[in-house]
Design an enzyme around this catalytic site. Structure first.
Site, short mmCIF file in Angstrom:
data_model
loop_
_atom_site.label_atom_id
_atom_site.label_comp_id
_atom_site.label_asym_id
_atom_site.label_seq_id
_atom_site.Cartn_x
_atom_site.Cartn_y
_atom_site.Cartn_z
N TYR A 197 -11.97 -14.07 -0.99
CA TYR A 197 -11.24 -13.47 -2.11
C TYR A 197 -12.19 -12.60 -2.90
O TYR A 197 -13.31 -13.03 -3.21
CB TYR A 197 -10.65 -14.54 -3.02
CG TYR A 197 -9.14 -14.53 -2.96
CD1 TYR A 197 -8.43 -13.39 -3.34
CD2 TYR A 197 -8.42 -15.63 -2.51
CE1 TYR A 197 -7.05 -13.35 -3.26
CE2 TYR A 197 -7.04 -15.61 -2.44
CZ TYR A 197 -6.35 -14.47 -2.82
OH TYR A 197 -5.00 -14.41 -2.73
N GLU B 175 -11.03 -10.12 -5.65
CA GLU B 175 -10.30 -9.26 -6.60
C GLU B 175 -11.29 -8.52 -7.50
O GLU B 175 -12.24 -9.12 -8.00
CB GLU B 175 -9.35 -10.09 -7.45
CG GLU B 175 -8.10 -10.47 -6.69
CD GLU B 175 -7.12 -11.27 -7.52
OE1 GLU B 175 -7.34 -11.43 -8.74
OE2 GLU B 175 -6.14 -11.76 -6.94
N ASP C 168 -0.74 13.83 0.68
CA ASP C 168 -0.62 12.63 1.51
C ASP C 168 -0.91 13.06 2.94
O ASP C 168 -0.04 13.59 3.63
CB ASP C 168 0.79 12.05 1.38
CG ASP C 168 1.02 10.88 2.34
OD1 ASP C 168 0.14 10.60 3.18
OD2 ASP C 168 2.10 10.26 2.27
N THR D 231 -4.06 7.12 5.65
CA THR D 231 -4.11 5.87 6.41
C THR D 231 -5.33 5.93 7.33
O THR D 231 -5.84 7.01 7.62
CB THR D 231 -2.85 5.64 7.27
OG1 THR D 231 -2.70 6.75 8.16
CG2 THR D 231 -1.61 5.48 6.42
N LYS E 40 -4.34 6.08 12.21
CA LYS E 40 -3.69 7.09 13.07
C LYS E 40 -4.79 7.85 13.83
O LYS E 40 -5.58 7.21 14.51
CB LYS E 40 -2.79 7.98 12.21
CG LYS E 40 -1.66 7.15 11.52
CD LYS E 40 -0.66 8.03 10.83
CE LYS E 40 0.53 7.25 10.29
NZ LYS E 40 0.32 6.67 8.96
N ARG F 34 -5.51 -0.81 10.83
CA ARG F 34 -4.30 -0.52 10.06
C ARG F 34 -4.64 -0.64 8.57
O ARG F 34 -5.13 -1.68 8.13
CB ARG F 34 -3.23 -1.53 10.44
CG ARG F 34 -1.86 -1.28 9.89
CD ARG F 34 -0.83 -1.95 10.77
NE ARG F 34 -0.83 -1.29 12.06
CZ ARG F 34 -0.17 -0.16 12.34
NH1 ARG F 34 0.57 0.41 11.41
NH2 ARG F 34 -0.22 0.39 13.53
N1 DSN Z 1 5.43 5.22 9.87
C1 DSN Z 1 4.51 6.32 9.88
C2 DSN Z 1 4.81 7.28 10.98
O1 DSN Z 1 5.10 6.83 12.07
O2 DSN Z 1 4.74 8.47 10.77
C3 DSN Z 1 4.46 6.99 8.57
O3 DSN Z 1 4.37 6.03 7.60
#
Ligand code: DSN
Length: 421
Positions: free
Chosen positions: A61, A63, A207, A233, A236, A242
């Site tokens: 933990y 925080e 974003d 993110t 990707k 993730r």
């Molecule tokens: N779910 C993602 C995508 O597949 O583009 C975006 O959040």
């Protein structure tokens, strides 16, 4: 089956203790490695990222932030988070980085919390035109809590109309302008968005969940020099665990940090933060630049191949890792095409196209992406073949077994998980 590098040395322990769950993990490995993975938002992480994820840091933990925690015993995880922050700042040339968001949606929630009050106006891309749920969709908190004005793409070019964005901004005076998308194949002109934001005194939030990996490798221009806040993110094209993250100017650092914790999140996932740090280091390696260029070249090859098969790329092509395909000319819905591809061992997703006459659950389009197959070592020649296989799977569902055999042949020589790249 090459299980060891992906589950770590303790996988046999899991097999002994919980064979039921161990089998599920093996089945997923077989599913992912037995077919073509064309989901534009997925990738195969490295074994080093997996090792950090499956580590003792999950137990802690923490925080707060490094040096300012609400728990004792954080001196070691502080080092992990500092390393992740430093690496993210260097990789993206950002003044400030927050590596705690659990996902892209959490990163957006925190970014809005840093910049907006409920009821404030924001301008963002509509989901059916390629935006994201968190860009003001009515079924999402963003559409309920803020006064959302949406922009889309032009009917003729299927690309963002910057004059329309400017008009909407001048008329509605948003506090935040959001750019970035999940199903937009073209480059986004961050400089144009910056100009519009400056004209109306709005914050610019980029974003770049989908394209941050391509930016890290230099395959496309970065949003960081233009946006006040960049959300992203890590799983990707960036090929990390993730998770999510936020980059921002020094001016907004304290606001963003307070918005992430304690406003929208509690304890950070320290094992995920460690894995993000590993991924940032991998993305800073010179080889990663080549990877991102190949991702884009492969997407162009796949797009051209599908176009040659009579499947029209929305906007006429791609500049990125993904293509959006209009299926109306071949009279198959997105939902049906997704099903037919699955039957042939090809995983992709149906996707609304701009001005789609079909509902979101059916759609007239498909989204395909190349981060996974590029990690597997495929090049433009193979992607040409992948386009043919996708077209055959969709056009001739009665031949699914034959297509699947060709898919199996391709993936057998292009392993999905690499120990080096
Ligand atoms: N779910 C993602 C995508 O597949 O583009 C975006 O959040």
């Amino acid at each position: 089956m090459r299980a060891e590098p992906f589950f770590g040395p303790d996988f046999t322990l899991l097999q002994r203790q919980d064979p039921e769950m161990a089998q599920i993990l093996l089945d997923e490995l077989e599913r992912a490695s037995g077919g073509l993975q064309l989901i534009a938002s997925e990738n195969f992480t490295s074994p080093a990222v997996m090792a950090a994820l499956g580590s003792t840091l999950t137990n802690k933990y923490a925080e707060g932030y490094p040096g300012r925690r609400y728990y004792g015993g954080c001196e070691v995880v502080d080092r992990a988070e500092r390393l992740a922050i430093d690496r993210a700042r260097r990789l993206f040339a950002a003044e400030h980085a927050n590596v705690q968001p659990h996902s892209g949606a959490s990163a957006n929630l925190a970014a809005y919390a840093a910049l907006l009050q409920p009821g404030d106006t924001m301008l963002a891309m509509a989901l059916p035109h390629g935006g994201h749920l968190t860009h003001g969709s009515k079924v999402n908190f963003s559409g309920r809590w803020f006064d959302v004005v949406s922009y889309g793409v032009r009917r003729d070019t299927e690309q963002i109309d910057y004059d329309e964005v400017r008009d909407l901004a001048l008329r509605n005076q948003p506090k935040v302008i959001v750019c970035g998308a999940t199903a937009y194949p073209r480059l986004i002109d961050f400089s144009a968005f910056r100009g519009i934001a400056d004209e109306v005194g709005a914050w610019l939030l980029a974003d770049v969940a989908h394209t941050i990996g391509l930016m890290a490798g230099g395959a496309i221009p970065s949003a960081v020099p233009y946006a006040d806040v960049v959300t992203f993110t890590t799983h990707k094209a960036l090929r990390g665990p993730r998770g999510g993250g936020i980059l921002c100017t020094a001016e907004l650092a304290a606001r963003v940090d307070r918005a992430v914790f304690p406003f929208v999140q509690g304890g950070p996932l320290m094992h995920a933060i460690a894995a993000k740090a590993v991924a940032f280091a991998e993305a800073a390696a010179p080889e990663f630049a080549g990877y991102t260029q190949r991702v884009v070249a492969n997407a162009k090859a796949l797009c051209d191949s599908l176009a040659a098969e009579g499947m029209r790329p929305v906007s006429g092509g791609t500049d990125s890792h993904l293509a959006l395909i209009d299926l109306r000319a071949i009279e198959v819905t997105g939902a049906e095409a997704e099903k037919r591809c699955a039957a042939a061992g090809i995983t992709l997703n149906r996707n609304a196209i701009p001005y789609d006459p079909e509902p979101a659950s059916i759609t007239s389009g498909l989204r395909v992406g190349t981060p996974c197959v590029t990690t597997q070592g495929m090049g433009p020649e193979q992607l040409k073949e992948v386009g043919t296989l996708v077209a055959q799977a969709i056009r001739y569902p009665e031949n699914a077994a034959e297509v699947q055999e060709r898919v199996s042949g391709m993936v057998a020589i292009h392993k999905p998980y690499l120990s080096e790249y």
